[in-house]
Write a protein that holds these residues in place. Structure first.
Motif: not given
Length: 354
Positions: A85-87
């Motif tokens: 997940a890029y977060a």
């Protein structure tokens, strides 16, 4: 390896009574790109989190740059981490996201801006600094996540399946960019993936993990061509398995159906009458007899799939079915289902699975 940059020594990790990592050992050289490859639940992400400091090992230790960091927190290890997940922070611009770690570290504003501009150039998004994450594609967001991890100049980069959420075309493009950036910066990198093509195409070495253990560690060439366990042979690449019986262990003769092939030097510890599983990669098999191939078997065409430049053929050999690819030739029509045929291969390409 004289002085490994990362050294994982006899690491074990259990959650309750479940052993997730079992006596894991690995030395990684400075600037090396190593992939942890394996199916879901094999312990690869847990091992990465132990290196990062997000999990504490039940036993063993982790050394980075010769220093024991086993008891240190993640922010004390000088690592960069990129997740699946890029977060990214949605309320911060691209530039602010990249510079977040620099701001936390108290880097002067002018120096931080120069580093942000440098990172935007490295990830080939020089004019995207003022945009917000929602204005970016998935591939662009992952580039920003990578730039954010690299901006503070970490000594070790950890990538936890960073490409799995992207579509196939973007994934191929981005893995080439990640490898190019890693080589340019010379940063030691651990890459976790369940995708064998990613691991084979990107890595200096691959650790194939199975049920918490490193089944085999080696270069992509070694892992693919010389698998040391049945699990590795089956997990990495497409494999044809032929069941055979040793007719004469002394001479290395194996019978497949009513036909015999010679495997001299490959039957160590086996005896006449033993049943063996023999493995062949599709590219090692030719349709028909071919110069240089010393083994031949007769069969029948079971399936033919026209894929453009390649024709994928499945051949029934007794109770076995083997797959092979042939190049399309406009002057030669593909084989016909039901047609009798021969396949040939070199006995040197046969893997004996134990």
């Amino acid at each position: 390896m004289a002085d490994p940059f990362l050294s994982i020594q006899s690491v074990k990790k259990s959650f309750g009574n479940v052993a997730v990592v079992k006596d894991f050992n690995l030395d990684v050289g400075a600037g090396e790109f190593v992939s942890f490859l394996g199916p879901s639940g094999c312990g690869k992400t847990t091992m990465l989190r132990i290196v990062a400091g997000f999990e504490e090992p039940s036993a063993g230790k982790v050394l980075i740059g010769g220093k024991d960091v086993t008891g240190l927190k993640p922010n004390q290890r000088n690592i960069g981490m990129v997740f699946q997940a890029y977060a990214l922070f949605p309320n911060l611009t691209v530039a602010q996201n990249i510079g977040f770690g620099l701001k936390v570290a108290g880097v002067p504003k002018a120096e931080a801006q120069a580093r942000i501009d440098e990172m935007l150039g490295i990830i080939k998004l020089p004019d995207f600094g003022d945009r917000y994450p929602y204005q970016l594609s998935g591939g662009q967001q992952q580039r920003i996540a990578l730039a954010r991890a690299l901006a503070p100049k970490p000594k070790l980069l950890l990538l936890d399946e960073p490409l799995s959420a992207l579509d196939a075309k973007v994934r191929i493009s981005l893995r080439e960019e990640i490898r190019s950036i890693q080589k340019k910066l010379g940063i030691t990198t651990i890459f976790v993936t369940h995708d064998q093509e990613e691991a084979l195409s990107m890595s200096d070495r691959i650790v194939v993990m199975n049920e918490g253990r490193a089944d085999q560690t080696g270069t992509p060439f070694e892992i693919y061509n010389r698998p040391s366990t049945k699990f590795v042979a089956n997990f990495v690449g497409t494999l044809n398995v032929l069941e055979g019986t040793i007719s004469d262990a002394a001479s290395g003769t194996v019978k497949i159906n009513a036909e015999e092939i010679g495997l001299k030097g490959k039957l160590n510890g086996s005896k006449s009458g033993d049943t063996l599983s023999l493995a062949l990669r599709p590219e090692a098999i030719s349709l028909g007899r071919k110069a240089g191939n010393d083994s031949n078997l007769t069969g029948q065409i079971a399936d033919v799939h026209f894929l453009g430049s390649v024709i994928r053929v499945r051949v029934g050999v007794g109770q076995n079915v083997v797959s092979l690819d042939t190049f399309n030739s406009p002057s030669s029509p593909p084989p016909v289902v039901g047609q009798k045929t021969e396949i040939s291969f070199s006995s040197g390409d046969v893997l004996v699975l134990h």
